[in-house]
Motif scaffolding. Structure first.
Motif, PDB file in Angstrom:
ATOM      1  N   LYS A  24      43.190  40.587  40.980  1.00  0.00           N
ATOM      2  CA  LYS A  24      42.835  41.147  39.701  1.00  0.00           C
ATOM      3  C   LYS A  24      41.652  41.994  40.109  1.00  0.00           C
ATOM      4  CE  LYS A  24      41.963  37.057  37.688  1.00  0.00           C
ATOM      5  NZ  LYS A  24      42.327  36.124  38.956  1.00  0.00           N
ATOM      6  N   SER A  25      40.723  41.024  40.774  1.00  0.00           N
ATOM      7  CA  SER A  25      39.599  41.944  41.123  1.00  0.00           C
ATOM      8  C   SER A  25      39.707  43.165  41.964  1.00  0.00           C
ATOM      9  CB  SER A  25      38.669  41.042  41.754  1.00  0.00           C
ATOM     10  OG  SER A  25      37.936  39.979  41.102  1.00  0.00           O
ATOM     11  N   THR A  26      40.833  42.892  43.001  1.00  0.00           N
ATOM     12  CA  THR A  26      41.124  44.040  43.731  1.00  0.00           C
ATOM     13  C   THR A  26      41.456  45.304  43.111  1.00  0.00           C
ATOM     14  OG1 THR A  26      41.565  42.374  45.330  1.00  0.00           O
ATOM     15  CG2 THR A  26      42.430  44.657  45.920  1.00  0.00           C
ATOM     16  N   PHE A  67      35.672  45.596  33.595  1.00  0.00           N
ATOM     17  CA  PHE A  67      34.862  44.310  33.303  1.00  0.00           C
ATOM     18  C   PHE A  67      35.717  43.495  34.289  1.00  0.00           C
ATOM     19  CE2 PHE A  67      34.359  46.199  29.185  1.00  0.00           C
ATOM     20  CZ  PHE A  67      32.994  45.896  28.831  1.00  0.00           C
ATOM     21  N   ASP A  68      34.991  42.842  35.267  1.00  0.00           N
ATOM     22  CA  ASP A  68      35.756  41.769  36.056  1.00  0.00           C
ATOM     23  C   ASP A  68      34.967  40.383  35.905  1.00  0.00           C
ATOM     24  OD1 ASP A  68      36.948  40.201  37.927  1.00  0.00           O
ATOM     25  OD2 ASP A  68      36.053  41.432  39.838  1.00  0.00           O
ATOM     26  N   GLU A  69      35.764  39.613  34.952  1.00  0.00           N
ATOM     27  CA  GLU A  69      35.153  38.052  34.523  1.00  0.00           C
ATOM     28  C   GLU A  69      33.996  38.067  34.211  1.00  0.00           C
ATOM     29  OE1 GLU A  69      36.729  35.035  36.481  1.00  0.00           O
ATOM     30  OE2 GLU A  69      38.225  36.106  37.702  1.00  0.00           O
ATOM     31  N   PRO A  70      33.496  38.988  32.949  1.00  0.00           N
ATOM     32  CA  PRO A  70      32.203  39.260  32.807  1.00  0.00           C
ATOM     33  C   PRO A  70      31.436  37.992  32.108  1.00  0.00           C
ATOM     34  CG  PRO A  70      33.554  40.331  31.167  1.00  0.00           C
ATOM     35  CD  PRO A  70      34.371  39.895  32.338  1.00  0.00           C
TER      36      PRO A  70
HETATM   37 MG   LIG Z   1      38.230  38.080  41.226  1.00  0.00          MG
END
Ligand SMILES: [Mg+2]
Ligand SMILES: Nc1ncnc2c1ncn2[C@@H]1O[C@H](COP(=O)(O)OP(=O)(O)OP(=O)(O)O)[C@@H](O)[C@H]1O
Lengths: 250, 234
Positions: free
Chosen positions: A48-50, A168-171
């Motif tokens: 997901k982050s990638t 947004f990455d896991e804000p």
């Molecule tokens: Mg991540």
């Protein structure tokens, strides 16, 4: 959705990305139209982050295409500069600049990138700090704020650049539980204002409330994506069901 | 112990203090200016640049400062013709020039490593936050990374400045009359080394006391709002 609209949004076409030998993104296809809200979920390490970081050029994909507002993102500085003018990002760890006040955090890029005059920048900053309900924190330093306030300041900093798209990455993952809602509330308000958002989160209540589309990732692939109601009521993939069961049973 | 000798030496020794200060602070300033590009060079993705900068640091940290001073002052005498040809001989003829050059190049090597350590201690997220805001590499470094790296490096940097105060005494070996040079001259006249070195030592002690207090204040001020207590505890 017309192809005209699609061209104006975010398009990922057969995107692959490796970290050394590790195949982190596999044939990713994703379309996000202007005004659309997409929530990405999936287990830890699923990419997901990638994926979200590759959209703003923090990771470089090694094949496929990423188009933002019709412009192709490549590894060269010029292309990244163009993309970053349109896309903003909010991180899990806030990443505020600790040596600058909240107002300075927000105005830095306005002055340095947009070459905005001091007074004008200040107006923009105050407008967005009000939008995230912390105008009274403007002169404080990040370490003097609570986690929830810091993340809202980070959101304001991104908004100041008036991006067309916000990632947004896991804000809310780094926040104490009692602060999660103040951040989610701000994000809901942004969604209501029509901001185009891609949001990695496991806050399923938030997802149901604002997402137009859900994306579920597993082992570097998008294995299910579609309409939010459909996704929650009637997931097609076994893995999606297992994931939703685990996460909703909390 | 001869108190009169001590008393008599105070004024001449103090009048050499400006020379000590001059040697130290000019070198500290030049060294700092050189250290930043060297630190960036050490962190460069270009292997050639990184290795050249490392070679520089390695040389100046691995040989005694005294040897460096002699190499520059006496060594340049071997190249009079060449130095004259490029118009540099009248600089290298000067002890002051050679002392400041050696001190600056030496401290640059240490400060390079101090700054490099500071830069490496800044979390990746700081770079990323600056990048996604669209900051240029220059602005990102000047506005975001360096100010934090410098705060991190401040205790080690303060230490280096204090070391430089003491290192400036080596300039006396090439005829410069800073505090130690004057002390030696007075000893040759009075044959009372203990008394004179006690006074000279006290001058260094007082100067470094003031400096360490200043650095301590600066640290407290700059690190006021930094997380994870970057401030020194003593
Ligand atoms: Mg991540
Ligand atoms: N810089 C890197 N170098 C090597 N491998 C990496 C790197 N970044 C991520 N990975 C690997 O790529 C995979 C996907 O990582 P990613 O961070 O995108 O997962 P994620 O879905 O965001 O997980 P999480 O929910 O834990 O944040 C993981 O297996 C991770 O170990």
């Amino acid at each position: 959705m017309s192809s005209q609209q699609e061209n104006k949004g975010i398009v990922l076409k057969d995107v692959n990305l490796h970290y050394g030998d590790y195949h982190a993104l596999r044939d990713i296809n994703l379309n996000v139209a202007v005004g659309e809200r997409v929530v990405v979920c999936g287990s830890s390490g699923s990419g997901k982050s990638t994926m979200i970081r590759s959209i703003i050029g923090l990771e470089n994909h090694d094949s496929g295409h990423i188009l933002i507002d019709g412009q192709e993102l490549t590894a060269d500085a010029k292309s990244q500069e163009t993309i970053r003018r349109n896309v903003g990002m909010v991180f899990q760890q806030f990443n505020l600049f600790p040596h600058l006040t909240i107002a300075e955090n927000c105005s830095l890029a306005l002055k340095r990138v947009k070459k905005m005059a001091k007074g004008e920048a200040k107006d923009v900053v105050m407008k967005y700090l009000e939008r995230v309900h912390i105008p009274e924190q403007a002169e404080k330093y990040p370490s003097q704020l609570s986690g929830g306030q810091q993340q809202r300041a980070a959101i304001a900093r991104a908004l100041c650049m008036q991006p067309k798209f916000l990632l947004f990455d896991e804000p809310t993952s780094a926040l104490d539980p009692e602060m999660v809602n103040e951040v989610l509330d701000v994000m809901v308000e942004m969604a209501q204002d029509g901001m185009t958002m891609i949001c990695v989160t496991h806050e399923m209540g938030f997802a149901r409330q604002v997402a137009d589309k859900m994306v579920f990732m597993n082992q570097g692939r998008i294995i299910e994506s579609g309409d939010t109601v459909e996704f929650f009521e009637n997931p097609k993939e076994e893995r999606t069901r297992t994931f939703l069961n685990t996460i909703l049973s909390h | 112990m001869d108190l009169t000798t001590m008393q008599d030496s105070i004024l001449p020794l103090l009048s050499a203090l400006p020379n000590t200060l001059m040697l130290t602070f000019v070198s500290v300033f030049i060294g700092f200016c050189l250290a930043i590009p060297f630190a960036l060079g050490r962190l460069s993705k270009n292997k050639l640049i990184a290795q050249a900068c490392y070679a520089y640091v390695y040389f100046f940290r691995s040989t005694p400062l005294l040897v460096q001073i002699f190499l520059i002052y006496y060594g340049s005498g071997q190249f009079v013709k060449a130095l004259e040809a490029v118009g540099l001989w009248h600089f290298f003829r000067e002890p002051w020039f050679c002392a400041i050059l050696a001190l600056s190049l030496n401290t640059a090597a240490y400060v390079c490593e101090i700054i490099r350590g500071g830069i490496l201690s800044i979390p990746k997220g700081q770079w990323e936050a600056g990048q996604v805001l669209g900051l240029s590499r220059f602005d990102l470094f000047v506005q975001v990374i360096f100010p934090q790296a410098f705060r991190q490096a401040l205790p080690a940097y303060g230490n280096e400045v204090i070391i430089m105060v003491k290192a400036s005494s080596l300039a006396s070996t090439i005829t410069i009359l800073e505090v130690t040079g004057v002390a030696e001259k007075l000893i040759a006249e009075t044959f009372q080394p203990l008394e004179i070195f006690i006074v000279a030592g006290s001058i260094y002690l007082s100067l470094n006391f003031v400096l360490s207090q200043l650095f301590h204040l600066l640290e407290k001020r700059l690190n006021r709002y930094l997380p994870h207590g970057a401030t020194r505890t003593n």
